[in-house]
Motif scaffolding. Structure first.
Motif, PDB file in Angstrom:
ATOM      1  N   SER A  30       4.512  -6.486 -12.610  1.00  4.57           N
ATOM      2  CA  SER A  30       3.301  -5.956 -11.973  1.00  4.57           C
ATOM      3  C   SER A  30       3.336  -6.174 -10.467  1.00  4.57           C
ATOM      4  O   SER A  30       2.956  -5.289  -9.692  1.00  4.57           O
ATOM      5  CB  SER A  30       2.065  -6.624 -12.555  1.00  4.57           C
ATOM      6  N   LEU A  31       3.786  -7.355 -10.038  1.00 10.89           N
ATOM      7  CA  LEU A  31       3.879  -7.637  -8.602  1.00 10.89           C
ATOM      8  C   LEU A  31       4.895  -6.721  -7.929  1.00 10.89           C
ATOM      9  O   LEU A  31       4.642  -6.181  -6.843  1.00 10.89           O
ATOM     10  CB  LEU A  31       4.235  -9.108  -8.364  1.00 10.89           C
ATOM     11  N   PHE A  32       6.055  -6.540  -8.572  1.00  5.59           N
ATOM     12  CA  PHE A  32       7.061  -5.635  -8.021  1.00  5.59           C
ATOM     13  C   PHE A  32       6.518  -4.214  -7.924  1.00  5.59           C
ATOM     14  O   PHE A  32       6.732  -3.516  -6.924  1.00  5.59           O
ATOM     15  CB  PHE A  32       8.327  -5.630  -8.881  1.00  5.59           C
ATOM     16  N   GLU A  35       4.154  -3.812  -5.008  1.00  2.00           N
ATOM     17  CA  GLU A  35       4.924  -3.834  -3.758  1.00  2.00           C
ATOM     18  C   GLU A  35       5.620  -2.484  -3.539  1.00  2.00           C
ATOM     19  O   GLU A  35       5.653  -1.948  -2.433  1.00  2.00           O
ATOM     20  CB  GLU A  35       5.955  -4.958  -3.810  1.00  2.00           C
ATOM     21  N   ILE A  36       6.159  -1.926  -4.611  1.00  2.00           N
ATOM     22  CA  ILE A  36       6.831  -0.628  -4.532  1.00  2.00           C
ATOM     23  C   ILE A  36       5.842   0.453  -4.108  1.00  2.00           C
ATOM     24  O   ILE A  36       6.149   1.304  -3.265  1.00  2.00           O
ATOM     25  CB  ILE A  36       7.502  -0.293  -5.885  1.00  2.00           C
ATOM     26  N   LEU A  39       5.216   0.175  -0.401  1.00  2.00           N
ATOM     27  CA  LEU A  39       6.358   0.628   0.391  1.00  2.00           C
ATOM     28  C   LEU A  39       6.492   2.148   0.364  1.00  2.00           C
ATOM     29  O   LEU A  39       6.812   2.768   1.382  1.00  2.00           O
ATOM     30  CB  LEU A  39       7.652  -0.021  -0.106  1.00  2.00           C
ATOM     31  N   ILE A  40       6.256   2.761  -0.779  1.00  2.00           N
ATOM     32  CA  ILE A  40       6.338   4.224  -0.867  1.00  2.00           C
ATOM     33  C   ILE A  40       5.289   4.857   0.046  1.00  2.00           C
ATOM     34  O   ILE A  40       5.573   5.818   0.770  1.00  2.00           O
ATOM     35  CB  ILE A  40       6.177   4.680  -2.326  1.00  2.00           C
ATOM     36  N   LYS A  41       4.078   4.300   0.033  1.00  2.00           N
ATOM     37  CA  LYS A  41       3.020   4.817   0.894  1.00  2.00           C
ATOM     38  C   LYS A  41       3.420   4.672   2.372  1.00  2.00           C
ATOM     39  O   LYS A  41       3.229   5.581   3.180  1.00  2.00           O
ATOM     40  CB  LYS A  41       1.726   4.060   0.622  1.00  2.00           C
ATOM     41  N   HIS A  42       4.011   3.528   2.724  1.00  2.00           N
ATOM     42  CA  HIS A  42       4.457   3.303   4.102  1.00  2.00           C
ATOM     43  C   HIS A  42       5.547   4.294   4.490  1.00  2.00           C
ATOM     44  O   HIS A  42       5.526   4.853   5.590  1.00  2.00           O
ATOM     45  CB  HIS A  42       4.967   1.867   4.244  1.00  2.00           C
ATOM     46  N   LEU A  43       6.494   4.520   3.588  1.00  2.00           N
ATOM     47  CA  LEU A  43       7.626   5.391   3.910  1.00  2.00           C
ATOM     48  C   LEU A  43       7.225   6.862   4.027  1.00  2.00           C
ATOM     49  O   LEU A  43       7.915   7.630   4.699  1.00  2.00           O
ATOM     50  CB  LEU A  43       8.739   5.218   2.877  1.00  2.00           C
ATOM     51  N   LYS A  44       6.143   7.252   3.390  1.00  2.00           N
ATOM     52  CA  LYS A  44       5.676   8.632   3.563  1.00  2.00           C
ATOM     53  C   LYS A  44       5.216   8.872   4.996  1.00  2.00           C
ATOM     54  O   LYS A  44       5.390   9.960   5.533  1.00  2.00           O
ATOM     55  CB  LYS A  44       4.548   8.936   2.582  1.00  2.00           C
ATOM     56  N   GLY A  45       4.661   7.843   5.622  1.00  2.00           N
ATOM     57  CA  GLY A  45       4.224   7.976   7.006  1.00  2.00           C
ATOM     58  C   GLY A  45       5.308   7.665   8.019  1.00  2.00           C
ATOM     59  O   GLY A  45       5.220   8.056   9.179  1.00  2.00           O
ATOM     60  N   HIS A  46       6.330   6.917   7.603  1.00  2.00           N
ATOM     61  CA  HIS A  46       7.417   6.509   8.502  1.00  2.00           C
ATOM     62  C   HIS A  46       8.764   6.809   7.824  1.00  2.00           C
ATOM     63  O   HIS A  46       9.457   5.898   7.358  1.00  2.00           O
ATOM     64  CB  HIS A  46       7.318   5.012   8.798  1.00  2.00           C
ATOM     65  N   LEU A  56      12.863  -1.392  -0.310  1.00  2.00           N
ATOM     66  CA  LEU A  56      12.321  -0.707  -1.480  1.00  2.00           C
ATOM     67  C   LEU A  56      13.378  -0.611  -2.572  1.00  2.00           C
ATOM     68  O   LEU A  56      13.114  -0.904  -3.743  1.00  2.00           O
ATOM     69  CB  LEU A  56      11.826   0.683  -1.090  1.00  2.00           C
ATOM     70  N   LEU A  57      14.577  -0.234  -2.210  1.00  2.00           N
ATOM     71  CA  LEU A  57      15.652  -0.108  -3.189  1.00  2.00           C
ATOM     72  C   LEU A  57      15.990  -1.452  -3.827  1.00  2.00           C
ATOM     73  O   LEU A  57      16.275  -1.530  -5.026  1.00  2.00           O
ATOM     74  CB  LEU A  57      16.895   0.511  -2.544  1.00  2.00           C
ATOM     75  N   LYS A  58      15.929  -2.523  -3.051  1.00  2.00           N
ATOM     76  CA  LYS A  58      16.192  -3.859  -3.594  1.00  2.00           C
ATOM     77  C   LYS A  58      15.133  -4.253  -4.611  1.00  2.00           C
ATOM     78  O   LYS A  58      15.435  -4.791  -5.675  1.00  2.00           O
ATOM     79  CB  LYS A  58      16.258  -4.888  -2.469  1.00  2.00           C
ATOM     80  N   ILE A  59      13.871  -3.975  -4.286  1.00  2.00           N
ATOM     81  CA  ILE A  59      12.775  -4.341  -5.198  1.00  2.00           C
ATOM     82  C   ILE A  59      12.849  -3.501  -6.469  1.00  2.00           C
ATOM     83  O   ILE A  59      12.616  -4.017  -7.579  1.00  2.00           O
ATOM     84  CB  ILE A  59      11.413  -4.187  -4.501  1.00  2.00           C
ATOM     85  N   VAL A  60      13.185  -2.212  -6.339  1.00  2.00           N
ATOM     86  CA  VAL A  60      13.308  -1.364  -7.516  1.00  2.00           C
ATOM     87  C   VAL A  60      14.413  -1.880  -8.437  1.00  2.00           C
ATOM     88  O   VAL A  60      14.237  -1.937  -9.654  1.00  2.00           O
ATOM     89  CB  VAL A  60      13.565   0.109  -7.105  1.00  2.00           C
TER      90      VAL A  60
END
Length: 65
Positions: A30-32, A35-36, A39-46, A56-60
């Motif tokens: 659930s924590l991972f 976090e994912i 990060l996905i929301k952040h990467l859509k803007g950046h 993100l890939l490491k956490i996935v």
């Protein structure tokens, strides 16, 4: 950029099996997942933020294991 301590406590309370349960697999997944999502929301803007993409890939891959 990670989860705040308040977010973590809320997730742990939702998924814990007993009072002091903080490391069971369901909580970790659930924590991972949360976090994912952040990060996905952040990467859509950046889209050129490659270090966050690598994180993100490491956490996935951790969640997958």
């Amino acid at each position: 950029m990670g989860l705040t301590p308040k977010d973590k406590v809320k997730i742990i309370q939702q998924h814990s099996k007993h009072g002091k349960d903080t490391g069971s697999p369901s909580i970790q997944i659930s924590l991972f997942t949360e976090e994912i999502k952040k990060l996905i929301k952040h990467l859509k803007g950046h889209p050129k933020d490659h270090s966050s993409r690598r994180g993100l890939l490491k956490i996935v891959s951790k969640r997958k294991r």
